[in-house]
Scaffold this motif. Structure first.
Motif, PDB file in Angstrom:
ATOM      1  N   ALA A 174       0.824  -1.216   0.000  1.00 58.89           N
ATOM      2  CA  ALA A 174       0.000   0.000   0.000  1.00 58.89           C
ATOM      3  C   ALA A 174       0.856   1.262   0.000  1.00 58.89           C
ATOM      4  O   ALA A 174       0.423   2.314  -0.488  1.00 58.89           O
ATOM      5  N   PHE A 175       2.068   1.172   0.559  1.00 58.62           N
ATOM      6  CA  PHE A 175       2.960   2.337   0.572  1.00 58.62           C
ATOM      7  C   PHE A 175       3.352   2.773  -0.842  1.00 58.62           C
ATOM      8  O   PHE A 175       3.611   3.956  -1.078  1.00 58.62           O
ATOM      9  N   LEU A 176       3.444   1.828  -1.769  1.00 57.85           N
ATOM     10  CA  LEU A 176       3.896   2.166  -3.127  1.00 57.85           C
ATOM     11  C   LEU A 176       2.948   3.182  -3.756  1.00 57.85           C
ATOM     12  O   LEU A 176       1.734   2.988  -3.803  1.00 57.85           O
ATOM     13  N   GLY A 177       3.507   4.274  -4.234  1.00 54.22           N
ATOM     14  CA  GLY A 177       2.708   5.327  -4.857  1.00 54.22           C
ATOM     15  C   GLY A 177       2.305   6.448  -3.920  1.00 54.22           C
ATOM     16  O   GLY A 177       1.910   7.529  -4.373  1.00 54.22           O
ATOM     17  N   GLN A 178       2.413   6.229  -2.599  1.00 53.75           N
ATOM     18  CA  GLN A 178       2.086   7.292  -1.649  1.00 53.75           C
ATOM     19  C   GLN A 178       3.265   8.261  -1.544  1.00 53.75           C
ATOM     20  O   GLN A 178       4.390   7.931  -1.919  1.00 53.75           O
ATOM     21  N   VAL A 179       3.007   9.443  -1.038  1.00 54.93           N
ATOM     22  CA  VAL A 179       4.005  10.518  -1.024  1.00 54.93           C
ATOM     23  C   VAL A 179       4.457  10.813   0.404  1.00 54.93           C
ATOM     24  O   VAL A 179       3.646  11.156   1.268  1.00 54.93           O
ATOM     25  N   LEU A 180       5.749  10.670   0.638  1.00 54.20           N
ATOM     26  CA  LEU A 180       6.338  11.003   1.942  1.00 54.20           C
ATOM     27  C   LEU A 180       6.728  12.478   1.922  1.00 54.20           C
ATOM     28  O   LEU A 180       7.362  12.951   0.978  1.00 54.20           O
ATOM     29  N   PRO A 202      -0.169   2.119  -8.011  1.00 52.36           N
ATOM     30  CA  PRO A 202       0.261   1.146  -9.020  1.00 52.36           C
ATOM     31  C   PRO A 202      -0.666  -0.056  -9.068  1.00 52.36           C
ATOM     32  O   PRO A 202      -1.098  -0.561  -8.042  1.00 52.36           O
ATOM     33  N   SER A 203      -0.997  -0.495 -10.258  1.00 51.10           N
ATOM     34  CA  SER A 203      -1.841  -1.672 -10.411  1.00 51.10           C
ATOM     35  C   SER A 203      -1.035  -2.917 -10.072  1.00 51.10           C
ATOM     36  O   SER A 203       0.189  -2.899 -10.049  1.00 51.10           O
ATOM     37  N   GLU A 204      -1.723  -4.019  -9.827  1.00 44.00           N
ATOM     38  CA  GLU A 204      -1.051  -5.245  -9.389  1.00 44.00           C
ATOM     39  C   GLU A 204       0.078  -5.673 -10.326  1.00 44.00           C
ATOM     40  O   GLU A 204       1.170  -5.999  -9.867  1.00 44.00           O
ATOM     41  N   PRO A 205      -0.101  -5.683 -11.657  1.00 42.65           N
ATOM     42  CA  PRO A 205       0.991  -6.126 -12.536  1.00 42.65           C
ATOM     43  C   PRO A 205       2.217  -5.217 -12.488  1.00 42.65           C
ATOM     44  O   PRO A 205       3.303  -5.628 -12.876  1.00 42.65           O
ATOM     45  N   ALA A 206       2.053  -3.971 -12.014  1.00 44.94           N
ATOM     46  CA  ALA A 206       3.171  -3.033 -11.999  1.00 44.94           C
ATOM     47  C   ALA A 206       4.041  -3.199 -10.765  1.00 44.94           C
ATOM     48  O   ALA A 206       5.081  -2.583 -10.653  1.00 44.94           O
ATOM     49  N   VAL A 207       3.615  -4.046  -9.812  1.00 44.84           N
ATOM     50  CA  VAL A 207       4.377  -4.251  -8.582  1.00 44.84           C
ATOM     51  C   VAL A 207       5.195  -5.533  -8.696  1.00 44.84           C
ATOM     52  O   VAL A 207       4.654  -6.608  -8.941  1.00 44.84           O
ATOM     53  N   VAL A 208       6.515  -5.406  -8.541  1.00 50.23           N
ATOM     54  CA  VAL A 208       7.403  -6.567  -8.572  1.00 50.23           C
ATOM     55  C   VAL A 208       7.609  -7.057  -7.133  1.00 50.23           C
ATOM     56  O   VAL A 208       7.852  -6.269  -6.222  1.00 50.23           O
ATOM     57  N   GLN A 264       5.823 -11.522 -14.026  1.00 45.01           N
ATOM     58  CA  GLN A 264       5.077 -11.467 -15.291  1.00 45.01           C
ATOM     59  C   GLN A 264       4.349 -12.777 -15.554  1.00 45.01           C
ATOM     60  O   GLN A 264       3.213 -12.793 -15.996  1.00 45.01           O
ATOM     61  N   VAL A 265       5.036 -13.898 -15.284  1.00 42.91           N
ATOM     62  CA  VAL A 265       4.423 -15.208 -15.481  1.00 42.91           C
ATOM     63  C   VAL A 265       3.231 -15.389 -14.547  1.00 42.91           C
ATOM     64  O   VAL A 265       2.188 -15.823 -14.925  1.00 42.91           O
ATOM     65  N   PHE A 297       9.023  -5.178  -2.332  1.00 41.26           N
ATOM     66  CA  PHE A 297       8.048  -4.767  -3.344  1.00 41.26           C
ATOM     67  C   PHE A 297       8.518  -3.470  -3.990  1.00 41.26           C
ATOM     68  O   PHE A 297       8.923  -2.539  -3.289  1.00 41.26           O
ATOM     69  N   TYR A 298       8.484  -3.429  -5.321  1.00 38.82           N
ATOM     70  CA  TYR A 298       8.857  -2.177  -5.991  1.00 38.82           C
ATOM     71  C   TYR A 298       8.058  -1.983  -7.267  1.00 38.82           C
ATOM     72  O   TYR A 298       7.467  -2.921  -7.812  1.00 38.82           O
TER      73      TYR A 298
END
Length: 278
Positions: free
Chosen positions: A81-87, A231-237, A277-278, A257-258
């Protein structure tokens, strides 16, 4: 009489002028800045204060600052959930620095051999990991660098912030990094080098041990704002965490997660990207 009317009009005009002047917003120089020996002083503010920040309030005036309800979730979903939020970091002189979170790691608590709380150990140093969700846990590595974590649900569980995409205050970040980093201090840092690592982002945002155990949901000098895009699910590694080879099987668990394709990420894992991706 006409003379009385003219005098009354003049008085009313002067009163309106005084009221208008009193309602004008104060400039930064109207209020003295309290000195803070633990934080850098970099001159006058370069951005608006938090109550006039275009990021801090929505058009309707509602705060976009994230509160306890956001942090109050288990470490893995919180790390995502942190991904995409602004610190946001507000310096003592009023300058606001902003960076979008693009990389995190989850630490699951006592059972996690890579966590500072492994085995359930609780010390004055790691107390922030056992405090309410949203509490900062800042620790020092190599005797000179800092890393910042945020506690989640579960005793001893937290999320490490690994990288940010710098959004605002880049020159101040560059100045702070150049002042605080060791070694090749004369080389000018590229934008993508400012916050591409847990200690780098602490340097760039002037975060040190004094931030340990602060409440990210309430603090006036550091907070989290909802990002414009998630970020959508496929965009998160999902990948293994970095630098924890001592942790046995836990070193291989996919708890980092990135954001895929982000040039601001500290370490890219090509194999994990293919697996995702798979």
């Amino acid at each position: 009489s006409p003379r009385r009317v003219g005098s009354f009009s003049r008085r009313m005009g002067q009163k309106k002028q005084r009221l208008a002047k009193a309602e004008q917003p104060h400039s930064p120089s109207d209020t003295a800045q309290a000195p803070c020996p633990k934080e850098p002083c970099l001159g006058p503010p370069t951005t608006l204060g938090p109550y006039r920040s275009i990021y801090f309030s929505s058009p309707k005036g509602h705060l976009t600052r994230l509160g306890l309800e956001f942090f109050d979730q288990p470490a893995v979903p919180l790390a995502r959930a942190f991904l995409g939020q602004v610190l946001v970091r507000r310096l003592p002189n009023g300058t606001e620095l902003r960076g979008r979170i693009v990389e995190t790691e989850a630490y699951l608590g006592p059972e996690d051999e890579a966590a500072h709380s492994r085995g359930g150990r609780q010390t004055p140093r790691n107390r922030g990991m056992f405090m309410k969700p949203g509490t900062l846990y800042v620790y020092i590595i190599y005797g000179m660098y800092f890393c910042m974590n945020i506690s989640s649900q579960g005793d001893g569980a937290c999320v490490l912030l690994r990288a940010l995409e710098p959004l605002e205050g880049l020159e101040t970040m560059r100045q702070l990094r150049s002042t605080l980093r060791k070694g090749t201090a004369s080389r000018v840092l590229k934008d993508r080098e400012l916050c591409s690592g847990p200690s780098k982002l602490c340097q760039a945002l002037a975060i040190n041990k004094s931030f340990d155990q602060r409440d990210l949901a309430q603090d006036e000098a550091i907070w989290l704002e909802r990002g414009p895009l998630e970020p959508s699910e496929p965009a998160v590694v999902t990948a293994a965490r970095v630098g924890i080879g001592y942790a046995g099987e836990w070193a291989r668990k996919p708890l980092r997660f990135y954001v895929r394709g982000s040039p601001w990420v500290s370490v890219v894992d090509r194999v994990a990207e293919q697996d995702t991706q798979v």
